[in-house]
Design a protein around this motif. Structure first.
Motif, PDB file in Angstrom:
ATOM      1  N   ILE A   1      15.454  16.304  37.629  1.00  0.00           N
ATOM      2  CA  ILE A   1      15.038  14.916  37.912  1.00  0.00           C
ATOM      3  C   ILE A   1      13.568  14.696  37.572  1.00  0.00           C
ATOM      4  O   ILE A   1      13.080  13.563  37.597  1.00  0.00           O
ATOM      5  CB  ILE A   1      15.316  14.535  39.389  1.00  0.00           C
ATOM      6  N   TYR A   2      12.827  15.778  37.286  1.00  0.00           N
ATOM      7  CA  TYR A   2      11.443  15.682  36.830  1.00  0.00           C
ATOM      8  C   TYR A   2      11.294  16.458  35.527  1.00  0.00           C
ATOM      9  O   TYR A   2      12.070  17.366  35.242  1.00  0.00           O
ATOM     10  CB  TYR A   2      10.473  16.297  37.856  1.00  0.00           C
ATOM     11  N   MET A   3      10.287  16.123  34.768  1.00  0.00           N
ATOM     12  CA  MET A   3       9.937  16.928  33.600  1.00  0.00           C
ATOM     13  C   MET A   3       9.022  18.066  34.029  1.00  0.00           C
ATOM     14  O   MET A   3       8.248  17.932  34.973  1.00  0.00           O
ATOM     15  CB  MET A   3       9.235  16.087  32.543  1.00  0.00           C
ATOM     16  N   HIS A   4       9.146  19.182  33.333  1.00  0.00           N
ATOM     17  CA  HIS A   4       8.159  20.253  33.429  1.00  0.00           C
ATOM     18  C   HIS A   4       8.001  20.807  32.019  1.00  0.00           C
ATOM     19  O   HIS A   4       8.923  20.709  31.193  1.00  0.00           O
ATOM     20  CB  HIS A   4       8.595  21.334  34.425  1.00  0.00           C
ATOM     21  N   PRO A   5       6.852  21.364  31.669  1.00  0.00           N
ATOM     22  CA  PRO A   5       6.594  21.723  30.264  1.00  0.00           C
ATOM     23  C   PRO A   5       7.605  22.688  29.669  1.00  0.00           C
ATOM     24  O   PRO A   5       8.010  22.541  28.505  1.00  0.00           O
ATOM     25  CB  PRO A   5       5.196  22.370  30.320  1.00  0.00           C
ATOM     26  N   SER A   6       8.052  23.678  30.452  1.00  0.00           N
ATOM     27  CA  SER A   6       8.794  24.775  29.824  1.00  0.00           C
ATOM     28  C   SER A   6      10.163  24.356  29.295  1.00  0.00           C
ATOM     29  O   SER A   6      10.636  24.932  28.321  1.00  0.00           O
ATOM     30  CB  SER A   6       8.921  25.958  30.781  1.00  0.00           C
ATOM     31  N   ILE A   7      10.820  23.361  29.890  1.00  0.00           N
ATOM     32  CA  ILE A   7      12.148  22.994  29.391  1.00  0.00           C
ATOM     33  C   ILE A   7      12.045  22.337  28.022  1.00  0.00           C
ATOM     34  O   ILE A   7      12.856  22.610  27.120  1.00  0.00           O
ATOM     35  CB  ILE A   7      12.934  22.114  30.392  1.00  0.00           C
ATOM     36  N   GLN A   8      11.045  21.472  27.828  1.00  0.00           N
ATOM     37  CA  GLN A   8      10.867  20.858  26.511  1.00  0.00           C
ATOM     38  C   GLN A   8      10.450  21.907  25.475  1.00  0.00           C
ATOM     39  O   GLN A   8      10.954  21.931  24.349  1.00  0.00           O
ATOM     40  CB  GLN A   8       9.815  19.741  26.558  1.00  0.00           C
ATOM     41  N   GLU A   9       9.532  22.771  25.860  1.00  0.00           N
ATOM     42  CA  GLU A   9       9.066  23.802  24.931  1.00  0.00           C
ATOM     43  C   GLU A   9      10.205  24.734  24.523  1.00  0.00           C
ATOM     44  O   GLU A   9      10.355  25.080  23.341  1.00  0.00           O
ATOM     45  CB  GLU A   9       7.938  24.611  25.586  1.00  0.00           C
ATOM     46  N   TYR A  10      11.015  25.112  25.501  1.00  0.00           N
ATOM     47  CA  TYR A  10      12.109  26.029  25.200  1.00  0.00           C
ATOM     48  C   TYR A  10      13.208  25.351  24.389  1.00  0.00           C
ATOM     49  O   TYR A  10      13.747  25.945  23.440  1.00  0.00           O
ATOM     50  CB  TYR A  10      12.690  26.609  26.490  1.00  0.00           C
ATOM     51  N   ALA A  11      13.554  24.123  24.730  1.00  0.00           N
ATOM     52  CA  ALA A  11      14.603  23.414  23.986  1.00  0.00           C
ATOM     53  C   ALA A  11      14.229  23.278  22.517  1.00  0.00           C
ATOM     54  O   ALA A  11      15.061  23.465  21.621  1.00  0.00           O
ATOM     55  CB  ALA A  11      14.848  22.043  24.607  1.00  0.00           C
ATOM     56  N   GLU A  12      12.964  22.980  22.261  1.00  0.00           N
ATOM     57  CA  GLU A  12      12.507  22.862  20.873  1.00  0.00           C
ATOM     58  C   GLU A  12      12.578  24.206  20.155  1.00  0.00           C
ATOM     59  O   GLU A  12      13.048  24.297  19.015  1.00  0.00           O
ATOM     60  CB  GLU A  12      11.076  22.328  20.850  1.00  0.00           C
ATOM     61  N   LYS A  13      12.141  25.259  20.841  1.00  0.00           N
ATOM     62  CA  LYS A  13      12.127  26.593  20.229  1.00  0.00           C
ATOM     63  C   LYS A  13      13.549  27.094  19.956  1.00  0.00           C
ATOM     64  O   LYS A  13      13.831  27.627  18.879  1.00  0.00           O
ATOM     65  CB  LYS A  13      11.390  27.566  21.155  1.00  0.00           C
ATOM     66  N   LEU A  14      14.438  26.920  20.933  1.00  0.00           N
ATOM     67  CA  LEU A  14      15.815  27.396  20.775  1.00  0.00           C
ATOM     68  C   LEU A  14      16.553  26.642  19.680  1.00  0.00           C
ATOM     69  O   LEU A  14      17.179  27.252  18.800  1.00  0.00           O
ATOM     70  CB  LEU A  14      16.564  27.270  22.100  1.00  0.00           C
ATOM     71  N   THR A  15      16.497  25.317  19.718  1.00  0.00           N
ATOM     72  CA  THR A  15      17.270  24.530  18.742  1.00  0.00           C
ATOM     73  C   THR A  15      16.715  24.664  17.328  1.00  0.00           C
ATOM     74  O   THR A  15      17.447  24.438  16.356  1.00  0.00           O
ATOM     75  CB  THR A  15      17.334  23.050  19.149  1.00  0.00           C
ATOM     76  N   SER A  16      15.430  25.056  17.190  1.00  0.00           N
ATOM     77  CA  SER A  16      14.876  25.264  15.846  1.00  0.00           C
ATOM     78  C   SER A  16      15.553  26.434  15.138  1.00  0.00           C
ATOM     79  O   SER A  16      15.495  26.545  13.907  1.00  0.00           O
ATOM     80  CB  SER A  16      13.372  25.516  15.921  1.00  0.00           C
ATOM     81  N   LEU A  17      16.220  27.296  15.919  1.00  0.00           N
ATOM     82  CA  LEU A  17      16.894  28.462  15.358  1.00  0.00           C
ATOM     83  C   LEU A  17      18.344  28.178  14.983  1.00  0.00           C
ATOM     84  O   LEU A  17      19.029  29.054  14.457  1.00  0.00           O
ATOM     85  CB  LEU A  17      16.845  29.615  16.359  1.00  0.00           C
ATOM     86  N   LEU A  18      18.810  26.979  15.267  1.00  0.00           N
ATOM     87  CA  LEU A  18      20.195  26.596  14.954  1.00  0.00           C
ATOM     88  C   LEU A  18      20.216  25.574  13.833  1.00  0.00           C
ATOM     89  O   LEU A  18      19.310  24.746  13.711  1.00  0.00           O
ATOM     90  CB  LEU A  18      20.868  26.028  16.196  1.00  0.00           C
TER      91      LEU A  18
END
Length: 479
Positions: free
Chosen positions: A107-124
């Protein structure tokens, strides 16, 4: 074929050196641990070995028990410890985040979820760019089923016999191994199809699979042809024509079957099957819970070894190196189908999990673990193939990278599974000599070798020597 063994096994194989010194064990005595286990922990959580191990500490590819005995871990917590036990980079990143922020929910943003989502999906590859983070592989596959049905507005999903896709009531319909079935209603809308197993199935030859080691079965297929693949595709078409409606929700498959013992399919099977599924309006789901994150060596994702792009990918196990996290990655269109109503996950994508996941990806890249999986895995497969050629009871050695299966049989012609009590003795002997190996297959007849991806060729030499000694002991007992 079977050789007569006369000499007894010599001294134990020499374990490679390790400069790590474990802490002194200071918890309860072994006997008290056993008693607590019997009284307070669910009996469904079965343990390995006659005398179960009481493990105390881990370091990279090594595990230490309460007495300080060191073991080479060739099973990685069931294919979960991807970069090494307590990998320093992952440990430090986790400790820093523990002191900063553990949990907020989505329900809130925190930096690590956006950073990780970008890093993970860049590999797909495109269009797999939207991620939903969960906590386990069963949960990820459960959600993938749900998404497939919501998006297609169809219900039926097909999986392979011998597949394992989870133990939740929903995913048990896809799981097709009798040991996991509990006699309760499950599997409504789930159909299984013949497993294209080129070793144990009705068709298979000497050029079928994407592996440095092929089966001992022979075939007369010319270049670019595969009779076994054609026959298995016909069986898949038969399932589509007899067991499901004209339109389906999807098809799910592991690029290499895990729990069933690293079973591989003919090279072009999944590509043709995906096309048939899409013609029926279904989506294609790749279960990368065991094959993902560079384990197959040649590619980062198992589906890439089949030259396909799925519509949904599920990830777990090695994603967190032992931390409980998982993910579903899909297209924007499929992900949007879940947004029609509320769908929520309390712990999925926590600040802590995302930092762990990002550190694992960094470790894989910085330590060159995908390349190591290819080099060391190929070396190990070829060394194990030498044992197959020497011992009649090794029916098949298969796999890719560090996703390896060694199937034990009474003899290569019949391919009957080696009796459990005989496999158990070999397995126990390996443990006693310092090597931990997994088990799999419908009859628990396959040794599963899926170590942390930091394993070395010297470790392989030790492990192969240990297995060789255990096999020799077996031959002497049988003589």
């Amino acid at each position: 074929r079977q050789q007569k063994w006369k000499s007894s096994v010599s001294t134990r194989a020499k374990m490679p050196p390790c400069d790590f010194v474990p802490e002194k064990y200071e918890s309860y005595p072994y006997e008290r641990m056993q008693k607590i286990r019997e009284q307070n922990i669910s009996p469904s959580l079965r343990m390995y070995y006659k005398k179960p191990l009481l493990l105390h500490q881990g370091h990279m590819q090594w595990l230490f028990d309460y007495e300080g005995q060191r073991y080479l871990d060739l099973f990685a917590g069931i294919v979960t410890v991807s970069v090494g036990h307590c990998h320093p980079k992952v440990t430090i990143a986790t400790q820093k985040q523990l002191a900063r922020l553990w949990h907020t929910t989505n329900i809130y943003m925190h930096p690590s979820i956006q950073e990780y989502a970008e890093k993970l999906t860049s590999l797909l590859p495109d269009p797999l760019k939207v991620v939903y983070l969960t906590n386990s592989g069963s949960e990820a596959n459960d959600l993938a089923m749900f998404m497939a049905r919501l998006y297609t507005r169809n219900f039926d999903i097909i999986s392979f016999r011998g597949a394992y896709h989870g133990g939740s009531p929903y995913t048990l319909g896809l799981t097709s191994i009798g040991l996991y079935k509990h006699g309760l209603a499950n599997g409504f809308g789930c159909s299984t199809t013949m497993l294209p197993d080129v070793f144990r199935g009705p068709w298979g030859g000497s050029h079928c699979r994407d592996s440095p080691v092929q089966t001992v079965r022979k075939c007369s297929c010319s270049e670019g042809e595969c009779h076994a693949n054609d026959q298995y595709i016909e069986q898949f078409k038969d399932t589509l024509n007899t067991s499901v409606p004209k339109t389906i929700a999807g098809f799910i498959a592991e690029p290499i079957q895990g729990v069933n013992g690293a079973v591989q399919y003919p090279r072009s099977f999944l590509k043709e099957a995906y096309q048939l599924v899409r013609e029926r309006g279904g989506v294609c789901i790749s279960d990368e819970v065991q094959t993902g994150f560079g384990r197959t060596g040649s590619h980062f994702w198992g589906f890439q070894t089949h030259d396909v792009v799925p519509d949904i990918v599920t990830l777990a196990k090695g994603i967190g190196n032992g931390f409980p996290m998982a993910a579903v990655v899909t297209t924007k269109e499929i992900a949007s189908s879940l947004a029609q109503n509320l769908h929520f996950n309390t712990f999925g994508g926590s600040p802590l999990a995302c930092v762990v996941g990002a550190a694992v990806l960094d470790a894989i890249e910085e330590d060159g673990l995908q390349k190591n999986s290819e080099d060391v895995g190929t070396y190990m497969l070829l060394e194990l193939a030498k044992l197959r050629d020497k011992f009649e009871i090794i029916g098949d050695v298969r796999g890719k990278g560090l996703m390896i299966g060694v199937e034990m049989v009474t003899d290569k012609d019949s391919r009957h599974p080696l009796p459990t009590e005989e496999i158990n003795r070999i397995w126990e002997d390996c443990k006693d000599m310092g090597v931990l190996i997994g088990r799999g297959g419908l009859y628990s007849q396959t040794f599963r070798i899926k170590p942390p991806m930091c394993i070395t060729k010297k470790d392989v030499d030790f492990a192969v020597e240990v297995l060789h000694s255990a096999l020799q002991r077996h031959m002497e007992r049988a003589a």
